[in-house]
Design a protein around this motif. Sequence first.
Motif, short mmCIF file in Angstrom:
data_model
loop_
_atom_site.label_atom_id
_atom_site.label_comp_id
_atom_site.label_asym_id
_atom_site.label_seq_id
_atom_site.Cartn_x
_atom_site.Cartn_y
_atom_site.Cartn_z
N ARG A 357 11.90 6.38 44.65
CA ARG A 357 12.69 6.68 43.45
C ARG A 357 13.84 5.69 43.27
O ARG A 357 14.52 5.71 42.24
N MET A 358 14.04 4.81 44.25
CA MET A 358 15.06 3.77 44.09
C MET A 358 14.56 2.62 43.23
O MET A 358 15.36 1.79 42.77
N TYR A 359 13.26 2.51 43.02
CA TYR A 359 12.73 1.46 42.14
C TYR A 359 13.04 1.81 40.69
O TYR A 359 12.68 2.90 40.22
N PRO A 360 13.67 0.89 39.94
CA PRO A 360 13.93 1.17 38.52
C PRO A 360 12.65 1.46 37.74
O PRO A 360 12.66 2.27 36.81
N ARG A 361 11.55 0.78 38.13
CA ARG A 361 10.26 1.04 37.49
C ARG A 361 9.23 1.26 38.59
O ARG A 361 9.15 0.50 39.55
N LEU A 362 8.44 2.32 38.40
CA LEU A 362 7.45 2.72 39.40
C LEU A 362 6.16 3.06 38.69
O LEU A 362 6.16 3.68 37.61
N SER A 363 5.05 2.64 39.26
CA SER A 363 3.74 2.96 38.70
C SER A 363 2.76 3.11 39.85
O SER A 363 3.08 2.81 41.00
#
Length: 799
Positions: A357-363
């Motif tokens: 959840r620390m990644y600004p964008r996650l997929s």
Amino acid sequence: MTRLKPSSAHMHERILQVRAEQADLSELSESHFRAAARDFFQGERDYSGDKNVAAAYAVDAIRRVLGFKVRECQVVGAFILGDGAVAEMQTGEGKTVVAVLAACINTLRHSSIHIVTVNDYLAARDFEQMRQVFELLSISVGCVINRSTADQRREAYRCRVTYATNSELGFDYLRDNMQVVEENIVQQPFQFAIVDEVDAILIDEARTPLVISGVGEDWSSAVLLADKIVSQIEPADVLFDRKVHSVQLTDAGLSRVEQLLLNSRAMGPGTHLYDEVNLHLVPFIHQALKAHFLFEKDSDYLVVDDEVVIVDRNTGRGMHGRRFSEGLHQALEAKECSPVQPENTVLASITYQHFFRMYPRLSGMTGTAAQERHELAEIYGLRVISIPPHKAVNRVDLPDRVYRSCRSRDKAVVSLVREAHKIQRPVLVGTKSVADSERLSALLSAEGIVHSVLNARHHAREAEIIANAGRPGAVTIATSMAGRGTDILLGGEQSECANRFGLPVTQHSRRAVVAAGGLLVIGAALFDSKRVEDQLRGRSGRQGDPGTTIFLLSLEDCEDGAGSTIPPFKSDRFGQVVRRERALKHLRNWQKYQSDRQYDARRIMLKFDSVLNAQRLAFYQTRNEFLRSDNIFAETREILEATVDRMVDRYARPPEMPLYWDIYGLKAHVCMHFGLAERDMSGVTEVTSISKLSALLTSQVLEKFVDLWSDTPPDVVAAFVKQAILKALDASWQTHLAVMDHIKDAVGLRAYGQRDPLAEWHVEGAEQFMKLFPRAYMDALSQLSRFRYVDALEQDASF
């Protein structure tokens, strides 16, 4: 969940644009294509809006390098990933290529993209297979695996695209936040992550925190004593439930343990185990009980070369290098007569829930996300979009069969395998544990059926076993098929010659397997969730191939380790169920109960860990400010002033009545921590103002520091001060983690007193966190007051 069709108007228009752009690019020579790609991906103009053009470059680069024609569903999947969603694509649809396309499209917006895989083999394989594609497009690409050195990691993370496992990413994050020299940090700021097998990583592994440990105290003698005691008691002396991981002694069992401890002289006469004088024995006895009654060899752990290795229950792989905490691993080592290693202390930890959840964008992408769409949306904010396969599924899913016992079910599995083996039909048997796979392997061996076993014991041959699982007559037993990353091709893997010329699998072998009905998948267990079953089922019928799946279930599948059904379904009539429909209903209810309970456990863990995660982020932020400080002396003065203020506030009470101040206690405290002599503290007794008293003491301590460091080069002093503060912070954080762990155990029991454990955790956690920095600063200043300069080389060596 959204079911997206490539023919939808918006997506169809994008596909047409990609095709048109790619058609133009295909006319270019390789040198002109390389130059055009370099200008597009490395040029100074902002190309962030040209996603369709980027996709066309990636599609044509894949065609040029791999000779592979990218399918529409793969381009659709890449766009979905770029939008920060989960693309659900069936096994065999080419998710490895989808990740490459998505990375190429999004490298225009992000300078750092992490493609996350579940193991080192997949990370290294995908990197080697796709690096030429990225290099053709002038996109730097790197790979991080377990054996990568610090320099290799630093170089890989500086690339625009980095292949890495989820565990290596997490451990590097923790290690970076333990460095005392900024140049040793390897990672770049997080920007965008593409997670392969997203459900396995973000859900199945969510409850297993990443932990960096240090060697603690050696309690081997107490561990061995507890093991000796527990090994002498009977199962009737213990109440245990493997499903909920609980174990406790009965009254008779407690009396027996106390007598054994008395006989061994570990406990004094007339005392009881829970008396204060014997409380130090309780945790060792409890962990020994868990080791003997809750944990099973070849199911929960393996013994490899005299070493206890944890088995990942989700993948069946051995987790080398990981250890159970709180003395459990030592208890298992004592149980298996392996060398008992010293207990570890937690230096740093984080869960995957908070890490990703620390990644600004996650997929992410997977073949089985629909079952967990609510959890992915609630915890990670990820939508799940299902992409239909490019060929219709041609697989027959037979109705489940139910048997009264595991023994009768195993016989039925062997019978099905025998019949398929006669007609040279490949078979994949899925089991729930290593012990189950070994048991079925023994039965097949007794029948003379040659087969391969894929579990934690045979992890090194994983790729080879899967590659051959589609050959005529092949029989494969697998503990788990999630995250294997290799398709089972009908007819078997391509030969070396066929690979060299891009030819398909040997047609004779493929025709033989197709004629036999394709791959037969047998589920030999009731798994904890429907999604895990779907992962196994999806191995058959890839890309329109024929295939068959069937699950053989046993009423004993929903029994606990003590041989009774779990509470919600325990009844006299349950064991007498004979009709298939009623039996299946009970089994599926149990499966749903298991799945819901695991989901609840992950949600509760997230709530509890959110408190610790907020503290972790605040701690790391403060620590990094010191690490990157250009004026460490000014910051040291600030913490000294704050520390002295707290000392004065403690002894100068009440503030407005100097006659009642404990000046002598204050002076003794200052002398003890800062090494000042009585003569260094002149004028302290005459001061009647709190602010003036703090200022006077601060100046006296600073004078001591200046005098102490006067002959030392300023750069050496600065380095020592910074590292002293960082090490004191780390030690205080480790103490805080241990205290928080004890608090979590304590608040769990307060529910019996009608108190909210989570609220108690919030309050007490905040109180403990308030003590963290003052304790660290005091320790750092005490160390600085005793600093002696030898020479720069020796000083560096001591760090």
